[in-house]
Design a protein around this motif. Structure first.
Motif, PDB file in Angstrom:
ATOM      1  N   MET A 216       0.831  -1.201   0.000  1.00  0.00           N
ATOM      2  CA  MET A 216       0.000   0.000   0.000  1.00  0.00           C
ATOM      3  C   MET A 216       0.865   1.250   0.000  1.00  0.00           C
ATOM      4  SD  MET A 216      -3.143   1.086   2.547  1.00  0.00           S
ATOM      5  CE  MET A 216      -4.214  -0.197   1.874  1.00  0.00           C
ATOM      6  N   ASP A 217       1.998   1.196   0.668  1.00  0.00           N
ATOM      7  CA  ASP A 217       2.868   2.363   0.725  1.00  0.00           C
ATOM      8  C   ASP A 217       3.322   2.780  -0.672  1.00  0.00           C
ATOM      9  OD1 ASP A 217       4.419   4.258   2.424  1.00  0.00           O
ATOM     10  OD2 ASP A 217       6.104   3.279   1.438  1.00  0.00           O
ATOM     11  N   LEU A 218       3.624   1.821  -1.532  1.00  0.00           N
ATOM     12  CA  LEU A 218       4.028   2.137  -2.905  1.00  0.00           C
ATOM     13  C   LEU A 218       2.875   2.752  -3.684  1.00  0.00           C
ATOM     14  CD1 LEU A 218       6.167  -1.018  -3.800  1.00  0.00           C
ATOM     15  CD2 LEU A 218       6.982   1.290  -3.309  1.00  0.00           C
ATOM     16  N   ALA A 219       1.669   2.239  -3.480  1.00  0.00           N
ATOM     17  CA  ALA A 219       0.501   2.798  -4.169  1.00  0.00           C
ATOM     18  C   ALA A 219       0.240   4.230  -3.708  1.00  0.00           C
ATOM     19  CB  ALA A 219      -0.725   1.924  -3.907  1.00  0.00           C
ATOM     20  N   ILE A 220       0.402   4.488  -2.415  1.00  0.00           N
ATOM     21  CA  ILE A 220       0.214   5.839  -1.885  1.00  0.00           C
ATOM     22  C   ILE A 220       1.259   6.790  -2.471  1.00  0.00           C
ATOM     23  CG2 ILE A 220       0.305   7.240   0.208  1.00  0.00           C
ATOM     24  CD1 ILE A 220      -0.800   4.783   1.722  1.00  0.00           C
ATOM     25  N   SER A 221       2.509   6.352  -2.527  1.00  0.00           N
ATOM     26  CA  SER A 221       3.572   7.185  -3.094  1.00  0.00           C
ATOM     27  C   SER A 221       3.292   7.516  -4.553  1.00  0.00           C
ATOM     28  CB  SER A 221       4.922   6.471  -2.964  1.00  0.00           C
ATOM     29  OG  SER A 221       5.274   6.288  -1.602  1.00  0.00           O
ATOM     30  N   ALA A 222       2.775   6.555  -5.300  1.00  0.00           N
ATOM     31  CA  ALA A 222       2.438   6.799  -6.703  1.00  0.00           C
ATOM     32  C   ALA A 222       1.311   7.815  -6.824  1.00  0.00           C
ATOM     33  CB  ALA A 222       2.044   5.480  -7.374  1.00  0.00           C
ATOM     34  N   ALA A 223       0.338   7.742  -5.911  1.00  0.00           N
ATOM     35  CA  ALA A 223      -0.763   8.709  -5.930  1.00  0.00           C
ATOM     36  C   ALA A 223      -0.254  10.116  -5.630  1.00  0.00           C
ATOM     37  CB  ALA A 223      -1.833   8.295  -4.920  1.00  0.00           C
ATOM     38  N   ILE A 224       0.661  10.249  -4.681  1.00  0.00           N
ATOM     39  CA  ILE A 224       1.228  11.562  -4.334  1.00  0.00           C
ATOM     40  C   ILE A 224       1.920  12.168  -5.560  1.00  0.00           C
ATOM     41  CG2 ILE A 224       3.018  12.709  -2.977  1.00  0.00           C
ATOM     42  CD1 ILE A 224       2.330  10.805  -0.686  1.00  0.00           C
ATOM     43  N   GLN A 225       2.553  11.329  -6.368  1.00  0.00           N
ATOM     44  CA  GLN A 225       3.266  11.806  -7.552  1.00  0.00           C
ATOM     45  C   GLN A 225       2.342  12.027  -8.756  1.00  0.00           C
ATOM     46  OE1 GLN A 225       7.163   9.759  -8.181  1.00  0.00           O
ATOM     47  NE2 GLN A 225       6.640   8.676  -6.282  1.00  0.00           N
ATOM     48  N   GLY A 226       1.032  11.796  -8.556  1.00  0.00           N
ATOM     49  CA  GLY A 226       0.081  12.076  -9.624  1.00  0.00           C
ATOM     50  C   GLY A 226      -0.081  10.975 -10.645  1.00  0.00           C
ATOM     51  N   PHE A 227       0.248   9.749 -10.277  1.00  0.00           N
ATOM     52  CA  PHE A 227       0.163   8.624 -11.208  1.00  0.00           C
ATOM     53  C   PHE A 227      -1.285   8.191 -11.428  1.00  0.00           C
ATOM     54  CE2 PHE A 227       2.222   4.211 -12.171  1.00  0.00           C
ATOM     55  CZ  PHE A 227       1.905   4.383 -13.509  1.00  0.00           C
ATOM     56  N   GLY A 228      -2.148   8.406 -10.455  1.00  0.00           N
ATOM     57  CA  GLY A 228      -3.529   7.979 -10.561  1.00  0.00           C
ATOM     58  C   GLY A 228      -4.233   8.149  -9.227  1.00  0.00           C
ATOM     59  N   ILE A 229      -5.313   7.417  -9.030  1.00  0.00           N
ATOM     60  CA  ILE A 229      -6.080   7.475  -7.790  1.00  0.00           C
ATOM     61  C   ILE A 229      -5.922   6.160  -7.042  1.00  0.00           C
ATOM     62  CG2 ILE A 229      -8.226   6.767  -8.949  1.00  0.00           C
ATOM     63  CD1 ILE A 229      -9.687   8.634  -6.888  1.00  0.00           C
ATOM     64  N   ALA A 230      -5.598   6.235  -5.767  1.00  0.00           N
ATOM     65  CA  ALA A 230      -5.311   5.044  -4.974  1.00  0.00           C
ATOM     66  C   ALA A 230      -6.411   4.801  -3.957  1.00  0.00           C
ATOM     67  CB  ALA A 230      -3.967   5.180  -4.265  1.00  0.00           C
ATOM     68  N   ILE A 231      -6.519   3.572  -3.549  1.00  0.00           N
ATOM     69  CA  ILE A 231      -7.367   3.218  -2.410  1.00  0.00           C
ATOM     70  C   ILE A 231      -6.415   2.966  -1.243  1.00  0.00           C
ATOM     71  CG2 ILE A 231      -7.423   0.741  -2.962  1.00  0.00           C
ATOM     72  CD1 ILE A 231     -10.468   2.655  -1.681  1.00  0.00           C
ATOM     73  N   ALA A 232      -6.618   3.681  -0.140  1.00  0.00           N
ATOM     74  CA  ALA A 232      -5.629   3.634   0.936  1.00  0.00           C
ATOM     75  C   ALA A 232      -6.301   3.652   2.299  1.00  0.00           C
ATOM     76  CB  ALA A 232      -4.658   4.812   0.815  1.00  0.00           C
ATOM     77  N   ASP A 233      -5.548   3.205   3.284  1.00  0.00           N
ATOM     78  CA  ASP A 233      -6.034   3.251   4.660  1.00  0.00           C
ATOM     79  C   ASP A 233      -6.021   4.697   5.152  1.00  0.00           C
ATOM     80  OD1 ASP A 233      -6.527   1.630   7.331  1.00  0.00           O
ATOM     81  OD2 ASP A 233      -5.100   3.220   7.775  1.00  0.00           O
TER      82      ASP A 233
END
Length: 286
Positions: A216-233
């Motif tokens: 999840m941490d990698l998905a969150i980091s990608a969302a911060i960089q504008g890669f897309g929309i993440a589902i996160a805790d």
């Protein structure tokens, strides 16, 4: 040069002075009466005077022994306290934690270090969600999964979509708009997004573009960089939301039934250093 003080005789003198009886002193010290008597004789020889008068009914402190007793008691107690504090300060808590918890854990460890600088933590990260204390050299671990009766609850997993402010449209984002974005998945399947859609969007949009991550941490980091929309805790991204690195476009969230817990090595729960760490981490997590 004066001979070194026989420090190993002090406990025999103090305990014997308390009981004024060699039998009871030997029992408390787990020694023979002869061993206790020899320790006292060694101390008397070093001091140059007798500490006890031996009588048929027992022992009595000599005037010199009575004068020495309170000062030696105070000094010995101080020595024990210094040793205990030094042992406590030098202890290092070996902590294992999954990488998905790092966004939450690292700020908490910083707070813990400020509040309790005597607690030292050696952190090991892993993609695993559990721990095997029998085969792993850790004192404590943060585990992720179903609620456990052996661990202290840190927080429950609660999922919500998050996105970079730069990707938001001028108008409020709607569920129908989501199909235009790349969906960032914290696992190799789409379970988390499907769970959120199931409780918040009756007619979920098509997930046309997808990126899958190992944590999840990698998905969150990608969302911060504008890669897309993440589902996160929601707890893991609380600081990112607070600082504006991410935005929560929808108010709805969903509990997965999983949680993050702090587990301690069995049998070590009473260890002063580990207990101080447990209480400290729970305190900064409130």
């Amino acid at each position: 040069m004066r001979r070194n003080f026989p420090l190993n005789t002090v406990d025999a003198f103090l305990v014997t002075a308390k009981h004024l009886n060699l039998t009871r002193a030997a029992k408390e010290l787990c020694l023979t009466q002869g061993a206790v008597s020899r320790k006292i004789s060694t101390l008397e020889e070093w001091l140059g005077y007798a500490l006890f008068d031996r009588h048929a009914r027992g022992l009595h402190l000599t005037p010199q022994g009575s004068a020495l007793l309170p000062e030696l008691q105070q000094s010995f107690e101080h020595l024990l306290n210094v040793a205990s504090n030094a042992c406590h300060k030098s202890s290092v808590i070996r902590l294992k934690a999954p990488t998905c918890a790092m966004r939450w854990l690292v700020p908490k460890l910083v707070q813990l270090e400020i509040a309790s600088p005597e607690i030292q933590v050696a952190l090991t990260t892993t993609v695993e969600h559990g721990v095997n204390f029998k085969n792993e050299p850790f004192d404590a671990a943060i585990i992720f999964g179903k609620p456990s009766t052996t661990g202290a609850l840190l927080f429950e997993e609660r999922l919500t979509p998050v996105i970079s402010q730069h990707l938001l449209p001028e108008n409020a984002l709607t569920p129908e708009d989501l199909s235009r974005y790349t969906f960032l998945h914290p696992t190799r399947d789409r379970t988390d997004w499907s769970l959120w859609f199931g409780q918040n969007v009756p007619n979920p949009p098509a997930m046309n573009k997808n990126q899958h991550f190992d944590t999840m941490d990698l998905a969150i980091s990608a969302a911060i960089q504008g890669f897309g929309i993440a589902i996160a805790d929601a707890t893991l991204v609380a600081e990112d939301l607070h600082r504006g690195r991410l935005v929560q476009p929808f108010t709805g969230s969903v509990k997965t039934g999983a949680c993050y817990c702090l587990a301690l090595r069995p049998g070590e729960e009473s260890h002063a250093g580990i207990e101080a760490f447990r209480q400290g981490l729970l305190a900064v997590s409130e």
